[in-house]
Design a protein around this motif. Structure first.
Motif, PDB file in Angstrom:
ATOM      1  N   GLU A  59       0.777  -1.075  -0.205  1.00  0.00           N
ATOM      2  CA  GLU A  59       0.041  -0.006   0.111  1.00  0.00           C
ATOM      3  C   GLU A  59       0.909   1.373   0.060  1.00  0.00           C
ATOM      4  O   GLU A  59       2.069   1.292   0.512  1.00  0.00           O
ATOM      5  CB  GLU A  59      -0.850   0.016   1.284  1.00  0.00           C
ATOM      6  N   VAL A  67      -3.722   0.479  -2.582  1.00  0.00           N
ATOM      7  CA  VAL A  67      -3.113  -0.831  -2.882  1.00  0.00           C
ATOM      8  C   VAL A  67      -2.373  -0.466  -4.232  1.00  0.00           C
ATOM      9  O   VAL A  67      -3.030  -0.204  -5.253  1.00  0.00           O
ATOM     10  CB  VAL A  67      -4.056  -2.128  -3.131  1.00  0.00           C
ATOM     11  N   ASN A 119      -5.006   5.678   1.615  1.00  0.00           N
ATOM     12  CA  ASN A 119      -3.996   4.451   1.299  1.00  0.00           C
ATOM     13  C   ASN A 119      -4.557   3.865   0.092  1.00  0.00           C
ATOM     14  O   ASN A 119      -5.725   3.314   0.101  1.00  0.00           O
ATOM     15  CB  ASN A 119      -4.259   3.685   2.587  1.00  0.00           C
TER      16      ASN A 119
END
Length: 200
Positions: free
Chosen positions: A67, A158, A156
């Motif tokens: 992340e 990925v 955040n």
């Protein structure tokens, strides 16, 4: 008299009992494994990003998920579907002493120029292509943060190749528009306000 030899019938019945015991143990192991798998699947869920989490929690079970923490403005440079996966935002207070962690209700994105995020408490964070992200809390408190600061209005994401390309596009845009490299956000004297979170 000597010992009596086992008859074929006795040997066959012992083998049959041994085989039956093996089948029962094998069956019991299969049932136990199945019950464990069902129980585990009831305690986990796969979220919209394909990450397995514990039900009722947003914490991934896998600890190897890559992340990146990115500034809110980057969303304008990422693939459109990324915004629909953002569930939380962290916004620093004006003086930098408080982190406001909020659940995201909606995000509006116009490619390369605009991001508007609304939280579940009615707070908003808006980037309109400039050097600042305007943050407004539901209680009327408002301030601005640098759009390049990943600590000031953080999401955040990925990491994928497309995400990294979008981040690079934001860095190129920021450098062209403001004449500074994105990496200098925390070290350049002109952008030192990113450290305390205040736009002056």
């Amino acid at each position: 008299m000597g010992t009596r030899p086992f008859s074929r019938k006795t040997i066959a019945s012992q083998r049959c009992c041994g085989d039956l015991l093996f089948v029962v143990v094998l069956f019991g192991g299969t049932v136990a494994a199945s019950v464990l798998a069902v129980k585990t699947s009831k305690e986990t869920a796969v979220n919209s990003e394909g990450i397995m989490t514990t039900k009722g929690s947003h914490k991934p079970i896998s600890v190897k998920t890559n992340e990146m923490v990115m500034p809110l403005a980057v969303l304008a440079f990422l693939p459109l579907e990324v915004a629909s996966h953002i569930q939380f935002i962290t916004m620093k207070s004006e003086d930098g002493s408080t982190d406001h962690h909020r659940a995201v209700v909606s995000i509006d994105v116009k490619a390369s120029s605009f991001v508007k995020l609304i939280t579940s408490t009615g707070d908003s964070a808006i980037w309109e292509g400039g050097q600042e992200v305007e943050i407004s809390l539901a209680d009327g408190t408002a301030w601005a943060k640098l759009s390049c600061c990943s600590q000031c209005s953080a999401i955040n994401i990925v990491t994928t190749e497309e995400i990294e390309e979008g981040f690079d596009a934001f860095a190129t845009y920021f450098e062209a528009k403001h004449g500074r490299k994105l990496g200098s956000c925390l070290t350049d004297p002109f952008l030192e306000n990113c450290n305390d979170g205040v736009i002056r």
